[in-house]
Scaffold this active site. Structure first.
Site, mmCIF file in Angstrom:
data_model
loop_
_atom_site.group_PDB
_atom_site.id
_atom_site.type_symbol
_atom_site.label_atom_id
_atom_site.label_comp_id
_atom_site.label_asym_id
_atom_site.label_seq_id
_atom_site.Cartn_x
_atom_site.Cartn_y
_atom_site.Cartn_z
ATOM 1 N N ASP A 40 63.075 20.310 11.160
ATOM 2 C CA ASP A 40 62.043 20.160 12.185
ATOM 3 C C ASP A 40 61.111 21.375 12.134
ATOM 4 O O ASP A 40 61.547 22.508 12.330
ATOM 5 C CB ASP A 40 62.704 20.059 13.561
ATOM 6 C CG ASP A 40 61.766 19.506 14.624
ATOM 7 O OD1 ASP A 40 60.562 19.801 14.560
ATOM 8 O OD2 ASP A 40 62.243 18.792 15.522
ATOM 9 N N ASP A 41 59.833 21.143 11.842
ATOM 10 C CA ASP A 41 58.813 22.205 11.816
ATOM 11 C C ASP A 41 59.043 23.224 10.693
ATOM 12 O O ASP A 41 58.696 24.406 10.833
ATOM 13 C CB ASP A 41 58.749 22.955 13.156
ATOM 14 C CG ASP A 41 58.264 22.080 14.301
ATOM 15 O OD1 ASP A 41 57.857 20.938 14.053
ATOM 16 O OD2 ASP A 41 58.296 22.557 15.450
ATOM 17 N N CYS A 78 55.670 15.516 14.937
ATOM 18 C CA CYS A 78 57.018 15.013 14.730
ATOM 19 C C CYS A 78 57.248 13.516 14.851
ATOM 20 O O CYS A 78 57.679 12.894 13.883
ATOM 21 C CB CYS A 78 57.911 15.805 15.646
ATOM 22 S SG CYS A 78 58.870 15.009 16.818
ATOM 23 N N ARG A 82 58.507 10.705 11.954
ATOM 24 C CA ARG A 82 59.801 10.026 12.021
ATOM 25 C C ARG A 82 59.635 8.513 11.977
ATOM 26 O O ARG A 82 60.455 7.803 11.384
ATOM 27 C CB ARG A 82 60.552 10.467 13.281
ATOM 28 C CG ARG A 82 60.971 11.923 13.210
ATOM 29 C CD ARG A 82 61.275 12.558 14.568
ATOM 30 N NE ARG A 82 61.219 14.000 14.428
ATOM 31 C CZ ARG A 82 62.273 14.780 14.178
ATOM 32 N NH1 ARG A 82 63.476 14.245 14.095
ATOM 33 N NH2 ARG A 82 62.125 16.077 14.033
ATOM 34 N N LYS A 140 67.919 14.814 16.405
ATOM 35 C CA LYS A 140 66.754 14.518 17.238
ATOM 36 C C LYS A 140 66.174 13.150 16.894
ATOM 37 O O LYS A 140 65.907 12.847 15.741
ATOM 38 C CB LYS A 140 65.710 15.616 17.026
ATOM 39 C CG LYS A 140 64.367 15.365 17.698
ATOM 40 C CD LYS A 140 63.457 16.555 17.494
ATOM 41 C CE LYS A 140 61.998 16.217 17.738
ATOM 42 N NZ LYS A 140 61.108 17.377 17.545
ATOM 43 N N HIS A 142 63.487 11.142 19.308
ATOM 44 C CA HIS A 142 62.091 11.248 19.749
ATOM 45 C C HIS A 142 61.241 10.037 19.371
ATOM 46 O O HIS A 142 60.049 10.161 19.085
ATOM 47 C CB HIS A 142 61.454 12.529 19.197
ATOM 48 C CG HIS A 142 60.266 12.980 20.013
ATOM 49 N ND1 HIS A 142 59.269 13.787 19.508
ATOM 50 C CD2 HIS A 142 59.925 12.717 21.310
ATOM 51 C CE1 HIS A 142 58.361 14.019 20.428
ATOM 52 N NE2 HIS A 142 58.746 13.382 21.548
ATOM 53 N N HIS A 231 62.580 24.032 15.252
ATOM 54 C CA HIS A 231 61.709 23.766 16.398
ATOM 55 C C HIS A 231 61.994 24.784 17.502
ATOM 56 O O HIS A 231 63.109 25.278 17.646
ATOM 57 C CB HIS A 231 61.977 22.345 16.910
ATOM 58 C CG HIS A 231 60.978 21.836 17.897
ATOM 59 N ND1 HIS A 231 60.934 22.253 19.213
ATOM 60 C CD2 HIS A 231 59.986 20.924 17.760
ATOM 61 C CE1 HIS A 231 59.962 21.616 19.843
ATOM 62 N NE2 HIS A 231 59.365 20.807 18.984
ATOM 63 N N ASP A 336 59.795 17.163 9.000
ATOM 64 C CA ASP A 336 58.940 16.180 9.665
ATOM 65 C C ASP A 336 57.470 16.571 9.616
ATOM 66 O O ASP A 336 56.585 15.718 9.622
ATOM 67 C CB ASP A 336 59.386 15.934 11.109
ATOM 68 C CG ASP A 336 59.373 17.195 11.975
ATOM 69 O OD1 ASP A 336 59.245 18.308 11.427
ATOM 70 O OD2 ASP A 336 59.501 17.061 13.209
ATOM 71 N N ASN A 337 57.171 17.866 9.572
ATOM 72 C CA ASN A 337 55.788 18.366 9.498
ATOM 73 C C ASN A 337 55.837 19.836 9.108
ATOM 74 O O ASN A 337 56.909 20.396 8.888
ATOM 75 C CB ASN A 337 55.051 18.195 10.833
ATOM 76 C CG ASN A 337 55.853 18.642 12.043
ATOM 77 O OD1 ASN A 337 56.294 17.828 12.844
ATOM 78 N ND2 ASN A 337 56.053 19.945 12.187
ATOM 79 N N LYS A 393 51.195 23.006 11.790
ATOM 80 C CA LYS A 393 51.495 21.809 12.576
ATOM 81 C C LYS A 393 50.358 21.447 13.534
ATOM 82 O O LYS A 393 49.707 22.328 14.090
ATOM 83 C CB LYS A 393 52.782 22.034 13.376
ATOM 84 C CG LYS A 393 53.218 20.877 14.263
ATOM 85 C CD LYS A 393 54.492 21.240 15.005
ATOM 86 C CE LYS A 393 54.921 20.138 15.978
ATOM 87 N NZ LYS A 393 56.154 20.499 16.716
#
Length: 595
Positions: A40-41, A78, A82, A140, A142, A231, A336-337, A393
C-alpha cells in the site's frame, strides 16, 4: 462367451485408465497455487530489487525467480487500483472512479460513482473459487463495507479484512476521524483484533492459518494479501527501526540521487535519465539540525515498515517450503499506487500536532513509529521514494502510477528477467486466470450480465514468447479527479491539475524519459492530437464525469468528513477540523509554491 468376457474386461480396464487419466489431468497439483501480495503506497524504488537501500531479501529472492517489470502502471490511488487488480475491468465502469471519501455529492448521483465495487463485475476470487481453488484474503479491502460488498461475498472463502482507507497498525483504532472505529471483518462478521496485533505479522499469521486449514485436501489455493504497509500511519517494531537510524541523515535530495543511480545500474531506467525537482521538496540544508534529525527518523520508520513487511512475507515463504507447497506456487507482488506525499511537511508544527493529539496519538521523536505514534513521511521524502520519477500518489505523473511488479515462482520458465514491456493494473486478473488455467468470463457469468475484462494476459511475456502484449496502436486511458493519462506505445499523454500541476496536457516518451522532463507536445503535434482524441474517447466510453466547480481532493475530503461528523455532534466537528487542518495547510502551501 470368452470373447465377450474379454471385451468386457478390456473395456473396463480402458474405462478405468481413461478415468484415471482424467483424474490425473485435473489434479490440483497440476494447477499452481497463487499468492497475490499487494503493498500500500509503495514507491517505485522502495524495495531492493528496484534500487532501494531498504533490506528486502524475500522480495529480492522472488525477483530472481521470475520477471520484474520496469514499466508497470497502476491507478494513482488505492480503491480504483484494487477494483482493476481484482476484476480486469476499468475502475470507472467497475464503480470505483475514486475512493468514496473523496467523491463529491454531484458525482454520487451517478450509479458508477459510488466508490464501491459494482455488481456488474466478477472478481478473480469468484472465478478461481468456481474452478476449484480455495480462496483466501487477509488485509485491506476498501471496496465497500455493506453486507453484500464484503470480500466474503465476492469470492473469498476465508477472510479477515480491514474495510477502510487505512487504520492503525498496532491496535484497533482509526487513523482519521472520518471513521468512528477501525472496521475489521472476518468471514462476513465484525471482528476484534488481538491484543498483540501488528498488521504485517497478523496478516501473514492469518494467511498461513487459512492455507493450513485445507493443506491436505489436494486443492490449489489463491491467497490475496493486501498489506497495510506503508500507508499512514507509518509504524514499525523498534528492532526494525533501529536498523535505519542514521541511514537517512543526508536528506531527501541525496536519497533521490542514490536511488536513481541504483535504478540505472539495475537497468530499470535509461542511463541518461533526467529528473524534475518537485515544488513540494524542501531545502534540506536550510533545516535546523533538530528538524533534520526528526525528518530522518520519519523515513527510518518508513524503511523499517517495508523491511518488516518483507520479513513477514519471508515467513509465508518458509511455511510454503516446509509444507511442500512452494515448488507449486506463483507469487505476484505489486503496489496499489505510488508513494504517499500527503503527510505534513513539518509534523512537529503546532497545527500538525494538534490533530493527532486530539485522536490520542503522539508525534514524539523517541517513540516515533511505535504504538500510539502518528507518523508519516513528508512530500520531500515521498519524491525520493518514487525516484527518479515525478509526482506521487493522487497525481498521474509517473511517481503516482509506476510501481514495482514481480511475478515469480518455480512453475514459471523464466528466471532473473527484467521486462521493459508496458503493463497495466487490469492485466493482473487475466494473467492470474491464465496461470490457473481458467477462462475469463464473457458478457455473462452465473446467469447475469457482467462487463468483459479489458486487461491483457501477461503470461506470454512470462514464458518469453513475446516482448510486449500492447501494440504501438493500443491505448490505455486513466482519470482521477481531473488528473488524467493515456498510454500508447512508448508515449504518455498526461495532465496534472493544481496544486502541483498546471492543468496543461503534455506528451512524453516514457521509454527514454520516464522522469517526464521533455515535453514533446510541440515537437510531435500529430501524435499529441491523436492521443488527445483517444483520451477523449476513453473518457466518453468509460463515463468519466466532469469535476464540480472548485473541486479539489483535499477540500472534498474535508467537506465529506465534516458533513459526516456534523451529524454526530459538534464536538466531533471540532476534532475533525483540528485533525485535517495540517493537511489543508500543506495543500495551501503547495498551491502557493506552485504559483
Amino acid at each position: 462367451m470368452l470373447l465377450v468376457g474379454s471385451l468386457v474386461i478390456a473395456a473396463t480396464a480402458f474405462a478405468q485408465n481413461v478415468e484415471q487419466s482424467v483424474e490425473n489431468s485435473s489434479e490440483p497439483a497440476s494447477r499452481p497455487n497463487i499468492v497475490f501480495i499487494l503493498a500500500d503506497d509503495l514507491g517505485f524504488t522502495d524495495i531492493a530489487p528496484y534500487g532501494s537501500e531498504v533490506n528486502t531479501p524475500t522480495l529480492t529472492a522472488l525477483a530472481e525467480q521470475g520477471v520484474r517489470f520496469s514499466n508497470y502502471h497502476t491507478a494513482a490511488n488505492c480503491a480504483p487500483a484494487r477494483a482493476m487488480l481484482l476484476t480486469g475491468v476499468d475502475n470507472h465502469l467497475a464503480g470505483v472512479p475514486n475512493i468514496p471519501e473523496m467523491l463529491a455529492p454531484e458525482q454520487r448521483a451517478h450509479a458508477h460513482y459510488q466508490g464501491v465495487l459494482g455488481d456488474n463485475v466478477v472478481t478473480v476470487a469468484t472465478l478461481l473459487e468456481d474452478s476449484g481453488y480455495h480462496t483466501y484474503m487477509a488485509g485491506k479491502w476498501h471496496l465497500g463495507s455493506s453486507p453484500e460488498k464484503l470480500p466474503s461475498k465476492r469470492g473469498f472463502q476465508r477472510t479477515v479484512a480491514m474495510m477502510d482507507s487505512g487504520a492503525d497498525n498496532w491496535e484497533q483504532r482509526p487513523y482519521l476521524p472520518l471513521y468512528d472505529e477501525a472496521n475489521w471483518f472476518a468471514d462476513g462478521e465484525r471482528y476484534t483484533l488481538p491484543d498483540d496485533f501488528y498488521s504485517s505479522r497478523f496478516l501473514i499469521d492469518k494467511t498461513i492459518e487459512f492455507i493450513d486449514s485445507n493443506i491436505n485436501d489436494g486443492q490449489p489455493f489463491f491467497a490475496y494479501v493486501p498489506f497495510m504497509a506503508v500507508h499512514m500511519p507509518v509504524q514499525a517494531p523498534q528492532e526494525f527501526i533501529d536498523r535505519y537510524m542514521g541511514v537517512y541523515d543526508a536528506g531527501w535530495d541525496v536519497l533521490r540521487q542514490q536511488r536513481m543511480q541504483r535504478a540505472i545500474e539495475l537497468g530499470l531506467v535509461p542511463a541518461d535519465i533526467a529528473m524534475t525537482h518537485m515544488s513540494t521538496t524542501g531545502d534540506w540544508d536550510a533545516l535546523e539540525e533538530e528538524r533534520k534529525r526528526y525528518e530522518a527518523k520519519r523515513m527510518a520508520v518508513y524503511g523499517a515498515m517495508i523491511e518488516a513487511m518483507d520479513f513477514h512475507i519471508g515467513r509465508l515463504v518458509a511455511y510454503l517450503k516446509s509444507s511442500g507447497q512452494f515448488e507449486n506456487t506463483i507469487f505476484v507482488f505489486t503496489s496499489d499506487n505510488g508513494s504517499e506525499g500527503s503527510g505534513p511537511a513539518d509534523p512537529q508544527a503546532f497545527p500538525a500536532r494538534l490533530g493527532p493529539a486530539r485522536m490520542g496519538y503522539h508525534t514524539d521523536y523517541e517513540r516515533l513509529g511505535l504504538k500510539g505514534s502518528y507518523n508519516t513521511i513528508s512530500p520531500s521524502f515521498a519524491s525520493a521514494a518514487a525516484s527518479p520519477l515525478s509526482f506521487y500518489k493522487f497525481y498521474t505523473g509517473e511517481g503516482g502510477m509506476r510501481v514495482p511488479l514481480i511475478i515469480a515462482g518455480e512453475p514459471l520458465p523464466r528466471k532473473q528477467v527484467l521486462s521493459q514491456a508496458l503493463a497495466w493494473a487490469t492485466d493482473i486478473t487475466p494473467t492470474i486466470l491464465s496461470l490457473a488455467g481458467v477462462e475469463p468470463p464473457g458478457t455473462r457469468y452465473a446467469g447475469k450480465p457482467v462487463l468483459p475484462m479489458i486487461g491483457r494476459d501477461l503470461s506470454p511475456l512470462l514464458e518469453g514468447d513475446v516482448e510486449r502484449v500492447y501494440g504501438e496502436n493500443d491505448a490505455i486511458g486513466y482519470e482521477l479527479t481531473g488528473h488524467a493519462a493515456l498510454f500508447q506505445g512508448d508515449y504518455k499523454l498526461v495532465v496534472n491539475q493544481p496544486p502541483l500541476g498546471d492543468g496543461q496536457w503534455r506528451l512524453f516518451n516514457i521509454a527514454v524519459d520516464p522522469g517526464e522532463v521533455v515535453d514533446l507536445a510541440a515537437d510531435e503535434p500529430v501524435v499529441f492530437q491523436r492521443m488527445l482524441s483517444r483520451y477523449q474517447r476513453y473518457a466518453r466510453d468509460n463515463g468519466v464525469l466532469p469535476l464540480p466547480a472548485g473541486y479539489t481532493q483535499i477540500r472534498q475530503l474535508v467537506a465529506n468528513t465534516l458533513q459526516q461528523q456534523y451529524r454526530e455532534g459538534f464536538l466531533l466537528f471540532l476534532l475533525t477540523l483540528l485533525v485535517l487542518t495540517p493537511f489543508y495547510v500543506a495543500y495551501r502551501m503547495r498551491r502557493n509554491n506552485q504559483a
